[in-house]
Design a protein around this motif. Structure first.
Motif, PDB file in Angstrom:
ATOM      1  N   THR A  88       0.817  -1.211   0.000  1.00  0.00           N
ATOM      2  CA  THR A  88       0.000   0.000   0.000  1.00  0.00           C
ATOM      3  C   THR A  88       0.851   1.261   0.000  1.00  0.00           C
ATOM      4  O   THR A  88       2.039   1.241   0.353  1.00  0.00           O
ATOM      5  CB  THR A  88      -0.913   0.029   1.233  1.00  0.00           C
ATOM      6  N   PHE A  89       0.198   2.336  -0.357  1.00  0.00           N
ATOM      7  CA  PHE A  89       0.812   3.665  -0.262  1.00  0.00           C
ATOM      8  C   PHE A  89       1.267   3.941   1.161  1.00  0.00           C
ATOM      9  O   PHE A  89       2.376   4.445   1.402  1.00  0.00           O
ATOM     10  CB  PHE A  89      -0.216   4.705  -0.726  1.00  0.00           C
ATOM     11  N   GLU A  90       0.413   3.600   2.135  1.00  0.00           N
ATOM     12  CA  GLU A  90       0.742   3.880   3.531  1.00  0.00           C
ATOM     13  C   GLU A  90       1.979   3.111   3.986  1.00  0.00           C
ATOM     14  O   GLU A  90       2.819   3.638   4.720  1.00  0.00           O
ATOM     15  CB  GLU A  90      -0.458   3.544   4.431  1.00  0.00           C
ATOM     16  N   GLN A  91       2.101   1.860   3.544  1.00  0.00           N
ATOM     17  CA  GLN A  91       3.292   1.093   3.913  1.00  0.00           C
ATOM     18  C   GLN A  91       4.535   1.721   3.319  1.00  0.00           C
ATOM     19  O   GLN A  91       5.575   1.832   3.983  1.00  0.00           O
ATOM     20  CB  GLN A  91       3.179  -0.356   3.439  1.00  0.00           C
ATOM     21  N   MET A  92       4.434   2.139   2.046  1.00  0.00           N
ATOM     22  CA  MET A  92       5.594   2.704   1.388  1.00  0.00           C
ATOM     23  C   MET A  92       6.105   3.943   2.116  1.00  0.00           C
ATOM     24  O   MET A  92       7.293   4.046   2.455  1.00  0.00           O
ATOM     25  CB  MET A  92       5.247   3.056  -0.071  1.00  0.00           C
ATOM     26  N   ILE A  93       5.232   4.893   2.391  1.00  0.00           N
ATOM     27  CA  ILE A  93       5.710   6.132   3.005  1.00  0.00           C
ATOM     28  C   ILE A  93       6.113   5.918   4.461  1.00  0.00           C
ATOM     29  O   ILE A  93       7.034   6.570   4.964  1.00  0.00           O
ATOM     30  CB  ILE A  93       4.689   7.283   2.873  1.00  0.00           C
ATOM     31  N   SER A  94       5.461   4.993   5.147  1.00  0.00           N
ATOM     32  CA  SER A  94       5.835   4.714   6.533  1.00  0.00           C
ATOM     33  C   SER A  94       7.230   4.103   6.593  1.00  0.00           C
ATOM     34  O   SER A  94       8.061   4.480   7.427  1.00  0.00           O
ATOM     35  CB  SER A  94       4.816   3.778   7.184  1.00  0.00           C
ATOM     36  N   GLU A  95       7.508   3.156   5.699  1.00  0.00           N
ATOM     37  CA  GLU A  95       8.822   2.521   5.701  1.00  0.00           C
ATOM     38  C   GLU A  95       9.903   3.465   5.206  1.00  0.00           C
ATOM     39  O   GLU A  95      11.051   3.416   5.682  1.00  0.00           O
ATOM     40  CB  GLU A  95       8.779   1.241   4.877  1.00  0.00           C
ATOM     41  N   ALA A  96       9.560   4.342   4.268  1.00  0.00           N
ATOM     42  CA  ALA A  96      10.535   5.338   3.813  1.00  0.00           C
ATOM     43  C   ALA A  96      10.942   6.248   4.960  1.00  0.00           C
ATOM     44  O   ALA A  96      12.129   6.548   5.156  1.00  0.00           O
ATOM     45  CB  ALA A  96       9.956   6.150   2.661  1.00  0.00           C
ATOM     46  N   ALA A  97       9.957   6.695   5.731  1.00  0.00           N
ATOM     47  CA  ALA A  97      10.253   7.552   6.878  1.00  0.00           C
ATOM     48  C   ALA A  97      11.055   6.801   7.935  1.00  0.00           C
ATOM     49  O   ALA A  97      12.031   7.324   8.484  1.00  0.00           O
ATOM     50  CB  ALA A  97       8.954   8.090   7.477  1.00  0.00           C
ATOM     51  N   LEU A  98      10.658   5.561   8.210  1.00  0.00           N
ATOM     52  CA  LEU A  98      11.344   4.752   9.213  1.00  0.00           C
ATOM     53  C   LEU A  98      12.787   4.468   8.805  1.00  0.00           C
ATOM     54  O   LEU A  98      13.678   4.370   9.667  1.00  0.00           O
ATOM     55  CB  LEU A  98      10.587   3.437   9.422  1.00  0.00           C
ATOM     56  N   ALA A  99      13.029   4.361   7.511  1.00  0.00           N
ATOM     57  CA  ALA A  99      14.386   4.107   7.014  1.00  0.00           C
ATOM     58  C   ALA A  99      15.255   5.360   7.034  1.00  0.00           C
ATOM     59  O   ALA A  99      16.455   5.285   6.743  1.00  0.00           O
ATOM     60  CB  ALA A  99      14.329   3.543   5.596  1.00  0.00           C
ATOM     61  N   GLY A 100      14.687   6.505   7.334  1.00  0.00           N
ATOM     62  CA  GLY A 100      15.475   7.720   7.486  1.00  0.00           C
ATOM     63  C   GLY A 100      15.489   8.657   6.304  1.00  0.00           C
ATOM     64  O   GLY A 100      16.351   9.547   6.219  1.00  0.00           O
ATOM     65  N   PHE A 101      14.518   8.522   5.402  1.00  0.00           N
ATOM     66  CA  PHE A 101      14.448   9.415   4.251  1.00  0.00           C
ATOM     67  C   PHE A 101      13.568  10.622   4.550  1.00  0.00           C
ATOM     68  O   PHE A 101      12.673  10.566   5.400  1.00  0.00           O
ATOM     69  CB  PHE A 101      13.930   8.665   3.025  1.00  0.00           C
ATOM     70  N   ARG A 102      13.809  11.700   3.814  1.00  0.00           N
ATOM     71  CA  ARG A 102      13.087  12.954   4.046  1.00  0.00           C
ATOM     72  C   ARG A 102      11.989  13.215   3.021  1.00  0.00           C
ATOM     73  O   ARG A 102      11.188  14.137   3.198  1.00  0.00           O
ATOM     74  CB  ARG A 102      14.070  14.127   4.052  1.00  0.00           C
TER      75      ARG A 102
END
Length: 296
Positions: free
Chosen positions: A27-41
């Motif tokens: 999902t979109f939500e998983q993608m952005i949540s994991e991107a944030a958790l991985a340290g991306f801005r």
């Protein structure tokens, strides 16, 4: 050390807009949540993203993310300029509403992305002189529209298109206005085209307005040339990967960008099968490598 840069990641590692079977369940939500958790801005706009700017902005703000840019498919060589401009204006309206300042244009006339044939040799799309004139003139017009609204139009050289090689990229840069047309420099595509990514970064440094970071697995690239891969097979076979996992000379690329005083986004954009390359794991791997290597 690179200054005034922000590190983002594209959604294509999670879900592929051109091949929905790749990451179709993510999902979109998983993608952005994991991107944030991985340290991306930040991230680029993907096909599963909300089309309502308010909804998208709310989801991103919850996670401390920004929209960096969005892909735009141009057909300046084959369709009336006015049609391209109308679509471009709609894209700018959306990007303006979500706070972006870059738009990545790729010319798709006769591109081979979805074609069931090799992307190499005589199949590779070639623009005529008349088409080059249409492309460069059209980009100048679109680029001025973008610049007048505070955007940079960044042209994306790309495998299986009419602007793939170093010579083709050079021709485009030489025949467009540097005030209005910048380069979306993609380390993976320039390498897959058989070119030297460091030399390209040095040559085009002052014109680079946006950066895509992907790496190339050299054994897979060799196989792709030997067997005449179609573009989508290159993705499925794992030709592309994240920075630090392939053959691109990233210390050299980052040094060239630093010398060019590049400012803006560095976007990890590595299309892989998420069933084979866990998106979150590879995002963390890319982030750690880039912070260590680029010293941002």
């Amino acid at each position: 050390m690179l200054h005034n840069v922000k590190l983002g990641i594209a959604p294509i590692g999670w879900t592929n807009d051109d091949m929905p079977q790749l990451g179709g369940e993510l999902t979109f939500e998983q993608m952005i949540s994991e991107a944030a958790l991985a340290g991306f801005r930040g991230t680029e706009v993907g096909g599963k993203f909300p089309t309502d700017p308010a909804e998208l902005n709310h989801a991103l703000e919850l996670r401390g993310l920004q929209i960096a840019s969005q892909w735009f498919s141009s057909f300046l060589c084959s369709r009336p300029y006015e049609e391209n401009e109308a679509e471009f204006l709609r894209a700018l309206d959306f990007l303006e509403a979500v706070g972006a300042s870059r738009i990545n244009v790729c010319e798709l006339t006769r591109c081979l992305f979805a074609e069931d044939c090799s992307m190499f040799g005589g199949n590779k799309p070639i623009a005529t002189d008349a088409e080059w004139e249409l492309l460069c003139t059209g980009l100048n017009k679109l680029g001025k529209i973008a610049a007048d609204r505070g955007f940079k139009l960044c042209f994306h050289h790309h495998m299986a298109t009419v602007v793939q090689t170093l010579a083709e990229t050079r021709r485009l840069m030489e025949h467009t206005d540097p005030r209005y047309v910048y380069l979306c420099f993609d380390t993976g595509h320039v390498t897959f085209a058989g070119e030297d990514a460091v030399a390209a970064a040095k040559e085009f440094g002052p014109r680079i307005g946006h950066v895509h970071l992907k790496d190339i697995r050299p054994d897979k690239m060799e196989q792709a040339y030997a067997e005449g891969f179609k573009f989508r097979r290159a993705v499925l076979e794992g030709c592309f990967t994240v920075p630090g996992d392939g053959c691109v000379d990233y210390p050299g690329v980052f040094d060239a960008l630093e010398r060019a005083r590049y400012e803006g986004w560095l976007i990890v954009e590595a299309e892989q099968d998420p069933a084979k390359a866990n998106p979150f794991a590879y995002a963390r791997k890319a982030r750690d490598y880039i912070y260590q290597t680029a010293r941002i």
